[in-house]
Design a protein around this motif. Structure first.
Motif: not given
Length: 514
Positions: A333-336, A389-394
């Motif tokens: 989820a992108p907000g995490r 996962a989304a936080a790592r991508t950012r």
């Protein structure tokens, strides 16, 4: 000569001239004698330490604890502690000195922010309280901006006191280093594992006095004291400084946020009291700002991150613990967030600053993707970066956008040595190389688990979980070289330590030599 107080503010010279204090103004060792107000001969049982080096200064630390096993052994009175930092080991040329106040409210710890020092050089320091004098510590300031000197550092994590002796720190203290970076799990709140060689006192800490006693136990180890006294340290924390697998305001053991935040406030306070960090990191209740940037000449930037305090709660839970679990939509989820919105923004801004030769991201746990499954479905440890996962991508997007030269990540937590490629997705370019330091003593994964992990994750270039130790890193204008150092048997007090493997990075490509 610069004379500063314990918060780094200049003391007016005219206040020191005259009487017994006049010697200090002309460069002689400065000692304010005061009647001893504690039982026991030695209040410096926990040693000395330094940290957070800058080109013009460093933080100096000690704690008065004549009876560390019994709450420290001090009464409620404030004690004046004199400190000196000198150009030489004999203290013939004192560079700075002053008086600090050790109070009961901070467990009679002392945090001196010594300023006005010269860049890129070694200093020696000591403390005096009453008629007692501390051991002498050695520290080193960061090189001046533009200085091209190479940098050599060690990094470590995970030192469960019961599971082994600190032979790795004895070996570290003998190395020619500029810096040590500790990546978390400095203490353990709980008892676990097998074949304990020594034991915690008391149960799981939840109150300030209990956390203080746990730190005093760990810091009473002479090999750990030697490594602190030999070099300046940078420090961050992970979960065991408070509670296993906690996220923000809850933990698997304490789901009530009000109750847990009271415990976290006590844990953060005890952490501050025992670390060589500045007053800016002093907790405010259950909150403390500990992330920061440290520059070492033209060679190295170190970005120290806090990956525990601000993170979103665990995803994909199938019980109170964080896994490993099979995948679910919540994981991506992108907000995490792993770092929190404010720290993510700070990190991106820091990457935009004119870079040094190497950019080192120091944080608590394995960042590389690590499928831990054994069947067709991937399985992830939700307390690590795989659960965010989304936080790592950012984070990797920020590296790709700002393109700092030669990005490296150093990590701890997982009780295994790793070298890994960091990519935004399989098949995409390597954006950074990650090194995981193993653990000082904490038990690691078995051989079959490690073999399976390496087989399923080709981005993990090297992995070893059966040995305990730490990592050495050498950085110059051409390459980064990392040596994994392993203890022969952490259950033996005087065990030998030797090279386990070496990894070099040139032009963004890691090569491993066993």
């Amino acid at each position: 000569m610069i004379i500063v107080n314990h918060r780094g503010a200049p003391i007016m010279r005219r206040r020191l001239l005259g009487g017994a204090l006049a010697a200090a103004a002309v460069g002689q060792p400065f000692v304010l004698l005061r009647a001893q107000s504690w039982k026991g001969a030695d209040p410096f049982t926990l040693g000395v330490a330094s940290g957070c080096p800058r080109p013009d200064g460093v933080v100096l630390w000690t704690r008065l604890a004549p009876d560390p096993a019994q709450g420290g052994g001090m009464d409620d009175r404030t004690v004046e502690v004199s400190w000196e930092i000198a150009h030489d080991e004999r203290f013939a040329r004192v560079a700075a000195q002053g008086i600090a106040r050790a109070t009961a409210a901070e467990a009679h710890s002392v945090h001196v922010e010594a300023r006005g020092l010269e860049p890129g050089r070694s200093y020696w320091y000591r403390f005096t309280a009453g008629d007692a004098r501390s051991p002498v510590g050695r520290t080193r300031t960061a090189p001046a901006p533009g200085d091209p000197s190479p940098v050599r550092l060690a990094f470590a994590s995970c030192q469960q006191y019961e599971q082994g002796y600190y032979a790795a720190y004895r070996d570290m203290a003998a190395q020619p280093l500029d810096l040590v970076v500790h990546l978390g799990d400095y203490i353990y709140e709980g008892s676990w594992g097998v074949r304990h060689v020594r034991h915690h006192r008391g149960g799981i800490p939840t109150q300030l006095a209990e956390f203080r006693d746990r730190y005093a136990l760990y810091k009473s180890d002479h090999d750990l004291q030697a490594a602190h006294a030999a070099f300046p340290w940078l420090v961050t924390w992970d979960d065991h400084e408070v509670a296993n697998d906690y996220t923000d305001d809850v933990s698997p053991r304490t789901a009530d946020p009000v109750q847990f935040l009271a415990m976290r406030a006590a844990a953060y306070q005890a952490w501050y009291e025992h670390m060589p960090v500045p007053a800016a990191m002093h907790p405010r209740g259950p909150s403390a700002s500990i992330h920061g940037r440290y520059r070492f000449g033209r060679m190295l930037d170190v970005l120290v991150l806090d990956g525990r305090q601000y993170r979103s709660h665990h995803a994909c839970l199938q019980g109170p613990r964080a896994g490993p679990f099979t995948d679910c939509a919540e994981r991506t989820a992108p907000g995490r967030s792993f770092l929190g919105v404010a720290q993510e923004a700070w990190f991106a801004r820091e990457l935009a600053v004119t870079p040094t030769q190497w950019t080192l991201i120091a944080q608590s746990t394995l960042m590389a993707t690590a499928d831990r499954g054994s069947g067709p479905e991937p399985v992830y440890w939700m307390d690590g970066w795989d659960g965010y996962a989304a936080a790592r991508t950012r984070l990797l997007d920020a590296i790709a956008l700002h393109r700092p030269r030669n990005s490296l990540v150093i990590s701890g937590d997982v009780h295994a040595f790793y070298a890994a490629d960091l990519r935004r997705a399989p098949g995409q370019p390597v954006l950074a190389t990650e090194f995981v330091s193993g653990s000082i003593t904490s038990e690691g994964p078995g051989a079959s688990a490690m073999a399976n992990r390496l087989a399923r994750n080709p981005n993990l270039r090297y992995g070893r979980g059966d040995k305990r130790g730490y990592a050495l890193m050498s950085l110059d204008a051409r390459a980064c070289a990392v040596e994994f150092r392993a203890v022969e048997n952490e259950k033996l007090l005087d065990s030998a330590v030797g090279r386990l493997a070496g990894v070099s990075v040139e032009d963004g490509v890691a090569g491993v030599s066993a």
